[in-house]
Design a protein around this motif. Sequence first.
Motif, PDB file in Angstrom:
ATOM      1  N   SER A  60      28.053  13.980  51.448  1.00 16.20           N
ATOM      2  CA  SER A  60      26.524  14.505  51.721  1.00 16.20           C
ATOM      3  C   SER A  60      26.513  15.178  52.934  1.00 16.20           C
ATOM      4  N   ILE A  61      25.505  16.162  53.090  1.00 16.71           N
ATOM      5  CA  ILE A  61      25.557  17.011  54.198  1.00 16.71           C
ATOM      6  C   ILE A  61      25.389  16.230  55.663  1.00 16.71           C
ATOM      7  N   PRO A  62      26.292  16.466  56.549  1.00 13.99           N
ATOM      8  CA  PRO A  62      26.234  15.738  57.801  1.00 13.99           C
ATOM      9  C   PRO A  62      25.052  15.894  58.524  1.00 13.99           C
ATOM     10  N   ASN A  63      24.594  15.060  59.296  1.00 12.87           N
ATOM     11  CA  ASN A  63      23.376  15.270  60.112  1.00 12.87           C
ATOM     12  C   ASN A  63      23.859  15.597  61.453  1.00 12.87           C
ATOM     13  N   ARG A  64      24.440  16.860  61.687  1.00 16.23           N
ATOM     14  CA  ARG A  64      24.909  17.275  62.955  1.00 16.23           C
ATOM     15  C   ARG A  64      24.926  18.816  62.886  1.00 16.23           C
ATOM     16  N   LEU A  65      24.772  19.577  64.162  1.00 13.03           N
ATOM     17  CA  LEU A  65      24.784  20.944  64.085  1.00 13.03           C
ATOM     18  C   LEU A  65      25.963  21.711  63.467  1.00 13.03           C
ATOM     19  N   ASP A  66      27.111  21.095  63.823  1.00 14.46           N
ATOM     20  CA  ASP A  66      28.331  21.965  62.904  1.00 14.46           C
ATOM     21  C   ASP A  66      28.285  21.110  61.609  1.00 14.46           C
ATOM     22  N   LYS A  67      28.008  21.875  60.403  1.00 12.88           N
ATOM     23  CA  LYS A  67      28.161  21.334  59.156  1.00 12.88           C
ATOM     24  C   LYS A  67      29.398  21.292  58.654  1.00 12.88           C
ATOM     25  N   ARG A  68      30.476  21.584  59.274  1.00 12.59           N
ATOM     26  CA  ARG A  68      31.569  21.596  58.612  1.00 12.59           C
ATOM     27  C   ARG A  68      31.976  19.999  58.457  1.00 12.59           C
ATOM     28  N   PRO A  69      32.638  19.671  57.147  1.00 11.47           N
ATOM     29  CA  PRO A  69      33.034  18.429  56.748  1.00 11.47           C
ATOM     30  C   PRO A  69      34.175  17.672  57.720  1.00 11.47           C
ATOM     31  N   MET A  70      34.267  16.565  57.927  1.00  6.80           N
ATOM     32  CA  MET A  70      35.193  15.647  58.552  1.00  6.80           C
ATOM     33  C   MET A  70      35.568  14.506  57.830  1.00  6.80           C
ATOM     34  N   LEU A  71      36.738  13.854  58.336  1.00  7.79           N
ATOM     35  CA  LEU A  71      36.903  12.785  57.775  1.00  7.79           C
ATOM     36  C   LEU A  71      36.143  11.460  57.880  1.00  7.79           C
ATOM     37  N   ARG A  72      35.395  11.512  58.889  1.00 10.07           N
ATOM     38  CA  ARG A  72      34.245  10.500  59.112  1.00 10.07           C
ATOM     39  C   ARG A  72      33.218  10.787  58.066  1.00 10.07           C
ATOM     40  N   ASP A  73      33.115  11.673  57.419  1.00  8.30           N
ATOM     41  CA  ASP A  73      31.833  11.546  56.450  1.00  8.30           C
ATOM     42  C   ASP A  73      32.089  10.869  55.107  1.00  8.30           C
ATOM     43  N   PHE A  74      33.354  10.599  54.915  1.00  8.48           N
ATOM     44  CA  PHE A  74      33.839   9.641  54.171  1.00  8.48           C
ATOM     45  C   PHE A  74      32.986   8.278  54.110  1.00  8.48           C
ATOM     46  N   PRO A  75      32.586   7.563  53.092  1.00  4.09           N
ATOM     47  CA  PRO A  75      32.091   6.211  53.391  1.00  4.09           C
ATOM     48  C   PRO A  75      33.261   5.144  54.198  1.00  4.09           C
ATOM     49  N   THR A  76      34.366   5.092  53.721  1.00  5.54           N
ATOM     50  CA  THR A  76      35.344   4.463  54.349  1.00  5.54           C
ATOM     51  C   THR A  76      36.782   5.284  54.310  1.00  5.54           C
ATOM     52  N   ASP A  77      37.640   4.843  55.151  1.00  4.27           N
ATOM     53  CA  ASP A  77      38.955   5.869  54.880  1.00  4.27           C
ATOM     54  C   ASP A  77      39.775   5.703  53.593  1.00  4.27           C
ATOM     55  N   ASN A  78      39.317   4.572  52.745  1.00  2.00           N
ATOM     56  CA  ASN A  78      39.844   4.137  51.403  1.00  2.00           C
ATOM     57  C   ASN A  78      39.467   5.620  50.557  1.00  2.00           C
ATOM     58  N   TYR A  79      38.911   6.227  50.922  1.00  2.00           N
ATOM     59  CA  TYR A  79      38.592   7.635  50.047  1.00  2.00           C
ATOM     60  C   TYR A  79      39.624   8.564  50.229  1.00  2.00           C
ATOM     61  N   TYR A  80      40.540   8.584  51.374  1.00  2.00           N
ATOM     62  CA  TYR A  80      41.322   9.656  51.443  1.00  2.00           C
ATOM     63  C   TYR A  80      42.722   9.028  52.037  1.00  2.00           C
ATOM     64  N   ARG A  81      42.834   7.971  52.337  1.00  2.00           N
ATOM     65  CA  ARG A  81      43.852   7.208  52.983  1.00  2.00           C
ATOM     66  C   ARG A  81      45.236   7.610  52.326  1.00  2.00           C
ATOM     67  N   LEU A  82      44.835   7.138  50.836  1.00  2.00           N
ATOM     68  CA  LEU A  82      46.163   6.998  49.740  1.00  2.00           C
ATOM     69  C   LEU A  82      46.482   8.602  49.390  1.00  2.00           C
ATOM     70  N   PHE A  83      45.847   9.503  49.520  1.00  2.00           N
ATOM     71  CA  PHE A  83      46.075  10.849  48.962  1.00  2.00           C
ATOM     72  C   PHE A  83      47.084  11.608  49.752  1.00  2.00           C
ATOM     73  N   ASP A  84      47.868  12.479  49.199  1.00  2.00           N
ATOM     74  CA  ASP A  84      48.988  13.159  49.889  1.00  2.00           C
ATOM     75  C   ASP A  84      48.286  14.521  50.685  1.00  2.00           C
ATOM     76  N   ILE A  85      47.375  14.968  50.022  1.00  2.00           N
ATOM     77  CA  ILE A  85      46.871  16.054  50.328  1.00  2.00           C
ATOM     78  C   ILE A  85      45.270  16.067  50.539  1.00  2.00           C
ATOM     79  N   VAL A  86      44.528  16.193  51.373  1.00  2.00           N
ATOM     80  CA  VAL A  86      43.234  16.211  51.551  1.00  2.00           C
ATOM     81  C   VAL A  86      42.649  17.604  52.093  1.00  2.00           C
ATOM     82  N   GLN A  87      41.868  18.277  51.375  1.00  2.00           N
ATOM     83  CA  GLN A  87      41.213  19.605  52.090  1.00  2.00           C
ATOM     84  C   GLN A  87      39.607  19.375  51.927  1.00  2.00           C
ATOM     85  N   PHE A  88      39.105  20.151  52.628  1.00  2.00           N
ATOM     86  CA  PHE A  88      37.540  20.285  52.818  1.00  2.00           C
ATOM     87  C   PHE A  88      37.308  21.732  52.552  1.00  2.00           C
TER      88      PHE A  88
END
Length: 362
Positions: A286-314
Amino acid sequence: MGFPTSVADEVLVRCGRHCCLCEKFVGQKIELHHIKQVADGGEDTVDNCIPLCFDCHAEVKAYNPHHPKGRKFTEKELKGHRDKCYERYSLKNEKADDSELNSKKMKRIFPPHENMSLIRWGYPEQEKLCPIFPGNMVLIAGCTGSKKSTYLHHIVNQNIIAGRRVAYCCMKDKPFDVSIEIIGENVHVNAEYIKRGIMTEEDWGKLTGSPSSLDGENLALIPYSEVSDSNKILELIANSEAEIVVIDDFNGISLDGTDSIEQFFYKLKNIAAQSQTVIFVIYNLSIPNRLDKRPMLRDFPTDNYYRLFDIVQFLYKPDLFYNDEEEKERLEVIIVKGALKVPYIINLFAPDKITGIFSLTK
């Protein structure tokens, strides 16, 4: 009097020692309950038996008709729960002939691996920064419009041309449309022009005169109906013999009722490692509700969405949020996990789509 051994063996195999109410695997901590009590004329038969864990067995027996509170488990309801559990965990079709079973199993798409080859990004600078190893899981995330699919189409193109086998799970688009998008990316022609038949002579020249051609034998486009739930995805990875599996996108997958997000990713990681398949997963943020629209890890619902991945890119396209002509052809690939040195921002400039020259800044 308890159930005879023949009855116990049959029902425990059919439920796989899962409780027929909570469906937890409980191993030895399981009991056989008479659906119709012996005192009321119930028999020690398979039809009158339901396997339950200790807690659920106590719950079923706890109802006191002399002091009713809540709703009692009826005989019909218990049989319904039991039959649903049997259907999930037992081999219902064990008497079916081999041809029938084989027709229902996920078929192999490609011939067996002869040798494993390295998977490429197709962008020279990224090969140095973020190598991909067999069995890696790669998560590509960004908001709508950040060119996630186009980015993956380029990676798919480069690996198909190099002779690697790709199974592409078409979660949100039809396989035909995906094939046109991949072809368009390969020859740098707008896919919409190909679909609508409004290509220029220059476009036709690119399409017919491209020195690199796609090998259809190395690309399998899997429709949504065949990979709509998590179990089908796991079967595809385990059986297809693909070197790369693309899930475009994860938001469209229906998880098996007994799995959490974390449990599914553990299974995905295990199968990827066993089969040495590289898994690319697209996730729409989802588009973050902040001035800098660059995605961040906290934009995932939980860390389960990225924790087990070897490579994560935005992926981030500034022109989606800021009206600046200079930013129109810019795509930022933000490597947040898996790079040799993190974090990096890779700026891709391209006159057509997102193939082109890298400009790298720390």
